[in-house]
Design an enzyme around this catalytic site. Structure first.
Site, PDB file in Angstrom:
ATOM      1  N   HIS A 155      36.665  40.818  32.632  1.00  0.00           N
ATOM      2  CA  HIS A 155      36.018  40.506  33.916  1.00  0.00           C
ATOM      3  C   HIS A 155      35.288  41.720  34.464  1.00  0.00           C
ATOM      4  O   HIS A 155      35.525  42.851  34.050  1.00  0.00           O
ATOM      5  CB  HIS A 155      37.059  40.045  34.943  1.00  0.00           C
ATOM      6  CG  HIS A 155      37.518  38.634  34.732  1.00  0.00           C
ATOM      7  ND1 HIS A 155      38.476  38.299  33.812  1.00  0.00           N
ATOM      8  CD2 HIS A 155      37.122  37.474  35.314  1.00  0.00           C
ATOM      9  CE1 HIS A 155      38.667  36.985  33.843  1.00  0.00           C
ATOM     10  NE2 HIS A 155      37.854  36.456  34.744  1.00  0.00           N
ATOM     11  N   LYS A 159      37.313  42.876  40.253  1.00  0.00           N
ATOM     12  CA  LYS A 159      38.417  41.904  40.278  1.00  0.00           C
ATOM     13  C   LYS A 159      39.725  42.565  40.699  1.00  0.00           C
ATOM     14  O   LYS A 159      40.053  43.650  40.217  1.00  0.00           O
ATOM     15  CB  LYS A 159      38.559  41.256  38.893  1.00  0.00           C
ATOM     16  CG  LYS A 159      39.563  40.128  38.869  1.00  0.00           C
ATOM     17  CD  LYS A 159      39.355  39.201  37.695  1.00  0.00           C
ATOM     18  CE  LYS A 159      40.405  38.088  37.680  1.00  0.00           C
ATOM     19  NZ  LYS A 159      40.338  37.260  38.900  1.00  0.00           N
TER      20      LYS A 159
HETATM   21  N1  LIG Z   1      38.869  29.503  40.143  1.00  0.00           N
HETATM   22  C1  LIG Z   1      37.718  29.961  39.675  1.00  0.00           C
HETATM   23  O1  LIG Z   1      37.028  29.320  38.856  1.00  0.00           O
HETATM   24  C2  LIG Z   1      37.239  31.280  40.153  1.00  0.00           C
HETATM   25  C3  LIG Z   1      38.030  32.018  40.966  1.00  0.00           C
HETATM   26  N2  LIG Z   1      37.625  33.218  41.432  1.00  0.00           N
HETATM   27  C4  LIG Z   1      38.531  33.868  42.373  1.00  0.00           C
HETATM   28  O2  LIG Z   1      37.978  33.696  43.675  1.00  0.00           O
HETATM   29  C5  LIG Z   1      38.338  34.804  44.493  1.00  0.00           C
HETATM   30  C6  LIG Z   1      37.084  35.412  45.106  1.00  0.00           C
HETATM   31  O3  LIG Z   1      36.295  35.955  44.081  1.00  0.00           O
HETATM   32  P1  LIG Z   1      34.882  36.659  44.369  1.00  0.00           P
HETATM   33  O4  LIG Z   1      34.011  35.728  45.127  1.00  0.00           O
HETATM   34  O5  LIG Z   1      34.424  37.216  43.094  1.00  0.00           O
HETATM   35  O6  LIG Z   1      35.352  37.873  45.325  1.00  0.00           O
HETATM   36  P2  LIG Z   1      34.509  38.668  46.422  1.00  0.00           P
HETATM   37  O7  LIG Z   1      35.220  39.971  46.587  1.00  0.00           O
HETATM   38  O8  LIG Z   1      33.077  38.678  46.080  1.00  0.00           O
HETATM   39  O9  LIG Z   1      34.700  37.798  47.746  1.00  0.00           O
HETATM   40  C7  LIG Z   1      35.900  37.716  48.440  1.00  0.00           C
HETATM   41  C8  LIG Z   1      35.628  37.325  49.877  1.00  0.00           C
HETATM   42  O10 LIG Z   1      36.884  37.245  50.553  1.00  0.00           O
HETATM   43  C9  LIG Z   1      36.780  37.925  51.789  1.00  0.00           C
HETATM   44  N3  LIG Z   1      38.062  38.504  52.214  1.00  0.00           N
HETATM   45  C10 LIG Z   1      38.710  39.562  51.695  1.00  0.00           C
HETATM   46  N4  LIG Z   1      39.817  39.804  52.370  1.00  0.00           N
HETATM   47  C11 LIG Z   1      39.853  38.919  53.360  1.00  0.00           C
HETATM   48  C12 LIG Z   1      40.753  38.694  54.446  1.00  0.00           C
HETATM   49  N5  LIG Z   1      41.829  39.461  54.621  1.00  0.00           N
HETATM   50  N6  LIG Z   1      40.465  37.654  55.270  1.00  0.00           N
HETATM   51  C13 LIG Z   1      39.380  36.885  55.103  1.00  0.00           C
HETATM   52  N7  LIG Z   1      38.488  37.054  54.098  1.00  0.00           N
HETATM   53  C14 LIG Z   1      38.735  38.072  53.266  1.00  0.00           C
HETATM   54  C15 LIG Z   1      35.792  39.050  51.526  1.00  0.00           C
HETATM   55  O11 LIG Z   1      35.250  39.506  52.756  1.00  0.00           O
HETATM   56  P3  LIG Z   1      34.890  41.065  52.985  1.00  0.00           P
HETATM   57  O12 LIG Z   1      33.501  41.213  52.481  1.00  0.00           O
HETATM   58  O13 LIG Z   1      35.022  41.257  54.464  1.00  0.00           O
HETATM   59  O14 LIG Z   1      35.860  41.877  52.178  1.00  0.00           O
HETATM   60  C16 LIG Z   1      34.777  38.342  50.645  1.00  0.00           C
HETATM   61  O15 LIG Z   1      33.817  37.653  51.421  1.00  0.00           O
HETATM   62  C17 LIG Z   1      39.132  35.761  43.588  1.00  0.00           C
HETATM   63  O16 LIG Z   1      40.503  35.533  43.755  1.00  0.00           O
HETATM   64  C18 LIG Z   1      38.729  35.342  42.179  1.00  0.00           C
HETATM   65  O17 LIG Z   1      39.710  35.615  41.229  1.00  0.00           O
HETATM   66  C19 LIG Z   1      36.420  33.748  41.102  1.00  0.00           C
HETATM   67  C20 LIG Z   1      35.587  33.068  40.261  1.00  0.00           C
HETATM   68  C21 LIG Z   1      35.921  31.781  39.719  1.00  0.00           C
HETATM   69  O1  LIG Z   2      37.590  36.941  39.591  1.00  0.00           O
HETATM   70  C1  LIG Z   2      36.815  36.272  38.876  1.00  0.00           C
HETATM   71  O2  LIG Z   2      35.614  36.551  38.734  1.00  0.00           O
HETATM   72  C2  LIG Z   2      37.359  35.092  38.191  1.00  0.00           C
HETATM   73  N1  LIG Z   2      38.574  34.722  38.468  1.00  0.00           N
HETATM   74  C3  LIG Z   2      39.269  33.618  37.925  1.00  0.00           C
HETATM   75  C4  LIG Z   2      40.451  34.085  37.120  1.00  0.00           C
HETATM   76  O3  LIG Z   2      41.177  34.972  37.592  1.00  0.00           O
HETATM   77  O4  LIG Z   2      40.691  33.564  36.033  1.00  0.00           O
HETATM   78  C5  LIG Z   2      38.356  32.662  37.196  1.00  0.00           C
HETATM   79  C6  LIG Z   2      37.255  33.314  36.417  1.00  0.00           C
HETATM   80  O5  LIG Z   2      37.813  33.928  35.311  1.00  0.00           O
HETATM   81  C7  LIG Z   2      36.496  34.315  37.286  1.00  0.00           C
END
Ligand SMILES: NC(=O)C1=CN([C@@H]2O[C@H](COP(=O)(O)OP(=O)(O)OC[C@H]3O[C@@H](n4cnc5c(N)ncnc54)[C@H](OP(=O)(O)O)[C@@H]3O)[C@@H](O)[C@H]2O)C=CC1
Ligand SMILES: O=C(O)C1=N[C@H](C(=O)O)C[C@H](O)C1
Length: 266
Positions: A155, A159
């Site tokens: 990744h 992350k």
């Molecule tokens: N299930 C799936 O298919 C996928 C899952 N994911 C998961 O999704 C999640 C987000 O990923 P990603 O978009 O890459 O991460 P980012 O870091 O780009 O975004 C996270 C967001 O959460 C906000 N945030 C952080 N802390 C807090 C808090 N205490 N309260 C409220 N908001 C908060 C951040 O705001 P701020 O800018 O203020 O820090 C930011 O806007 C991760 O857990 C990732 O593993 C990701 C891709 C695919």
């Molecule tokens: O953090 C990410 O980017 C992603 N998180 C998910 C995971 O933890 O598996 C899904 C995907 O791999 C992207």
């Protein structure tokens, strides 16, 4: 009277959140009713650069859920925040679709209980991409024939959780299929701690974090004179959006927690 699904997105400024905002806004039958963000309380999303939605921003999930009364929460934040959001949603009659990864087993169990008690659907989706879901299913199938397996998940370097939710779920699905086994030489020793990766019931899992990556995983099965590799790559976050849409629709018809999108695509 409207049949639109009213959706709240937590984490709208994040990499996934931004894509999810576009998806909900562009999908007929869904309405982005509000967003939860830790900054910009009571602004409109359109006050922020790159958005033109008039959805109101709340910093407090409780205030958001009691004021807006949405049908579904889509959470794309961080493990600690995502868990709190899911719990608050269930206590306020809102169905969580959780893309956020990194929950503990205890947290998953607690959400399962809450979901059941409140007869509200919850979907915990370690990976929304159909290709990744198939990779996990194919790996589970292969584990019936190959007992030695190692998972390499790769990744981007922003992350927070390791191993990834996908890597963990893959190991859990393989574990359901194969008998427990410690792999490698029985006397092997790490001269550098962590060299053999994480250990889930003998299944080794390795996490790579590098700039330039998005989300990638290969599952390698070794047998006598052969190697089977099952591999998936998400090159951009658009790959997750059809799964998010499916989960928003599906959670409306559930009364319990479902862990893994593979359980709703069949
Ligand atoms: N299930 C799936 O298919 C996928 C899952 N994911 C998961 O999704 C999640 C987000 O990923 P990603 O978009 O890459 O991460 P980012 O870091 O780009 O975004 C996270 C967001 O959460 C906000 N945030 C952080 N802390 C807090 C808090 N205490 N309260 C409220 N908001 C908060 C951040 O705001 P701020 O800018 O203020 O820090 C930011 O806007 C991760 O857990 C990732 O593993 C990701 C891709 C695919
Ligand atoms: O953090 C990410 O980017 C992603 N998180 C998910 C995971 O933890 O598996 C899904 C995907 O791999 C992207």
């Amino acid at each position: 009277m409207t049949n639109e699904i009213s959706v709240v997105i937590a984490g709208p400024r994040g990499k996934m959140g931004r894509e999810a905002v576009k998806l909900v806004e562009q999908t007929e039958g869904m309405k982005l009713s509000a967003v939860i963000d830790r900054q910009y309380n009571h602004n409109q999303l359109s006050d922020l650069e790159g958005f033109n939605s008039d959805a109101v921003i709340y910093t407090s999930p409780e205030e958001c859920f009691t004021t807006v009364k949405p049908d579904v929460l889509v959470d794309l934040t961080t493990p600690e925040t995502g868990y709190l959001h899911a719990k608050t949603a269930l206590l306020n009659g809102v169905r969580p679709v959780i893309g956020t990864t990194g929950f503990t087993q205890t947290e998953l169990e607690e959400l399962k209980e809450l979901s059941k008690e409140n007869q509200l659907g919850t979907i915990i989706a370690p990976n929304f991409a159909i290709g990744a879901i198939l990779m996990m299913k194919f790996s589970q199938m292969a584990a019936k024939y190959f007992e030695d397996v190692e998972i390499i998940e790769m990744h981007h370097d922003q992350k927070l959780d390791a191993p990834s939710g996908t890597g963990l779920k893959t190991a859990e699905m393989i574990k359901e299929q194969r008998a427990s086994k410690q792999q490698g030489h029985p006397d092997e020793k790490e001269t550098v701690t962590g060299s053999r990766g994480g250990d889930i019931d003998g299944i080794r899992i390795h996490s790579v974090r590098l700039p330039g990556l998005v989300a990638h995983q290969q599952v390698m099965f070794g047998g006598e004179g052969q190697l089977l590799t099952i591999k998936h790559d998400s090159h951009d976050r658009g790959s997750f959006m059809s799964g998010v849409k499916l989960c928003i629709h599906s959670v409306m018809n559930l009364q319990e927690l479902v862990y893994g999108v593979e359980n709703i695509i069949d």
